[in-house]
Design a protein around this motif. Structure first.
Motif, PDB file in Angstrom:
ATOM      1  N   TRP A   1       0.853  -1.190   0.000  1.00 54.61           N
ATOM      2  CA  TRP A   1       0.000   0.000   0.000  1.00 54.61           C
ATOM      3  C   TRP A   1       0.890   1.242   0.000  1.00 54.61           C
ATOM      4  CZ3 TRP A   1      -5.294   0.216   2.766  1.00 54.61           C
ATOM      5  CH2 TRP A   1      -5.955  -1.014   2.658  1.00 54.61           C
TER       6      TRP A   1
ATOM      7  N   VAL B   1      -2.418  -1.412  -3.378  1.00 53.73           N
ATOM      8  CA  VAL B   1      -3.452  -0.445  -3.031  1.00 53.73           C
ATOM      9  C   VAL B   1      -2.877   0.960  -2.994  1.00 53.73           C
ATOM     10  CG1 VAL B   1      -5.099   0.307  -1.266  1.00 53.73           C
ATOM     11  CG2 VAL B   1      -4.817  -2.128  -1.761  1.00 53.73           C
TER      12      VAL B   1
ATOM     13  N   PHE C   1     -13.033   1.229   0.080  1.00 53.47           N
ATOM     14  CA  PHE C   1     -12.783   1.185  -1.360  1.00 53.47           C
ATOM     15  C   PHE C   1     -13.989   1.655  -2.182  1.00 53.47           C
ATOM     16  CE2 PHE C   1      -9.862  -1.681   0.640  1.00 53.47           C
ATOM     17  CZ  PHE C   1      -8.691  -1.578  -0.090  1.00 53.47           C
TER      18      PHE C   1
ATOM     19  N   ALA D   1      -9.479   4.447  -0.767  1.00 54.16           N
ATOM     20  CA  ALA D   1      -8.427   3.592  -1.316  1.00 54.16           C
ATOM     21  C   ALA D   1      -8.857   3.049  -2.677  1.00 54.16           C
ATOM     22  CB  ALA D   1      -8.144   2.440  -0.356  1.00 54.16           C
TER      23      ALA D   1
ATOM     24  N   THR E   1      -7.639  -0.057  -5.531  1.00 58.15           N
ATOM     25  CA  THR E   1      -6.747  -1.183  -5.824  1.00 58.15           C
ATOM     26  C   THR E   1      -6.270  -1.100  -7.262  1.00 58.15           C
ATOM     27  OG1 THR E   1      -7.939  -2.571  -4.246  1.00 58.15           O
ATOM     28  CG2 THR E   1      -6.492  -3.685  -5.808  1.00 58.15           C
TER      29      THR E   1
END
Length: 280
Positions: A100, A121, A152, A268, A270
């Motif tokens: 991340w 991420v 997310f 966030a 991905t």
């Protein structure tokens, strides 16, 4: 117990971040997270914490630790791409840990996907400290404890097309372009390109978008998702920013969110996994 490591692949942190990092450690501990490693996070006499080879070794050590579920990079700046030649991507591919980071860590995230096919991420973990956003802290805790994906989920507006679907690549537009012409720039065919920026002004954003167009990226991707352009949007509205990008992306499906980028309230995203955005 959830095990994680902290890394600083880009510029070492300024010592004024000590309170934030102390708070982050306390917050993670309260969530039942144990930090297995946090070597060389702070800058010394210049932007370096340690040489590139050592930063790469620290990262690979974290990926090699079978206990780790996540590696959270707390840095940002300019020099993350310096470590790429020293990264063993086979080690990363075999590891269960997920990386991340945000901003300059765009280069690491996209290199990981390009070489290993593994997702990462786009998120700055410092945002869950007591100096960050309470909502995101709670969403993060729900994610790591219960698998709840609210962290997310983000609001968006589609400007072109009825839906955007594909595997997400990209990140910070300035940093992504550091990978241009290298084996670490991700395959763009059929992908959804995410772009955001912090300090880039209008002229710089036009330069970056022109470079992507000259590279033929907009001819090969399936759609564009735009995050926040912090400096630019001091003078342009979000709608105007979207229209600026559309000048280069043409008739591609295009969407924008105000909740992915450099803000402490950022959600966030991905990189390396499929996304579906629908014009409802």
């Amino acid at each position: 117990m959830i095990y994680v490591s902290l890394s600083a692949c880009s510029n070492g942190l300024n010592k004024n971040k000590l309170p934030v990092m102390e708070s982050l450690g306390q917050v993670l501990q309260k969530m039942g997270v144990e930090i297995t490693g946090s070597d060389n996070l702070y800058a010394q006499e210049n932007v370096y914490s340690v040489p590139a080879t050592v930063r790469a070794e620290n990262l690979l050590r974290s990926f090699s630790d079978d206990r780790n579920s996540y590696i959270f990079d707390v840095s940002g700046g300019d020099i993350a791409n310096e470590i790429i030649p020293y990264i063993n991507f086979d080690t990363i591919k075999k590891s269960k840990a997920q990386f991340w980071g945000y901003s300059d860590l765009t280069v690491i995230i996209n290199a990981i996907y390009a070489i290993s096919g593994k997702s990462s991420v786009l998120y700055q973990i410092r945002n869950i400290s007591e100096y960050g956003d309470v909502k995101r802290r709670n969403e993060f805790e729900c994610y790591i404890r219960n698998g709840d994906n609210e962290l997310f989920r983000f609001p968006y507006k589609i400007y072109n097309g009825s839906q955007i679907k594909g595997t997400v690549i990209g990140g910070n537009i300035r940093c992504l372009l550091k990978l241009a012409g290298t084996p670490y720039f991700p395959d763009v065919d059929g992908k959804v390109l995410f772009l955001e920026a912090l300090g880039s002004n209008l002229g710089q954003v036009i330069t970056y978008l022109s470079q992507l167009k000259l590279m033929g990226v907009f001819d090969r991707i399936s759609g564009v998702l735009i995050g926040t352009f912090t400096q630019l949007e001091k003078t342009l509205s979000p709608d105007e920013t979207a229209m600026l990008v559309k000048q280069f992306s043409g008739n591609l499906p295009l969407a924008k969110t105000q909740l992915i980028g450099h803000g402490t309230d950022s959600k966030a995203l991905t990189i390396g996994e499929e996304i579906l955005l629908i014009n409802e």
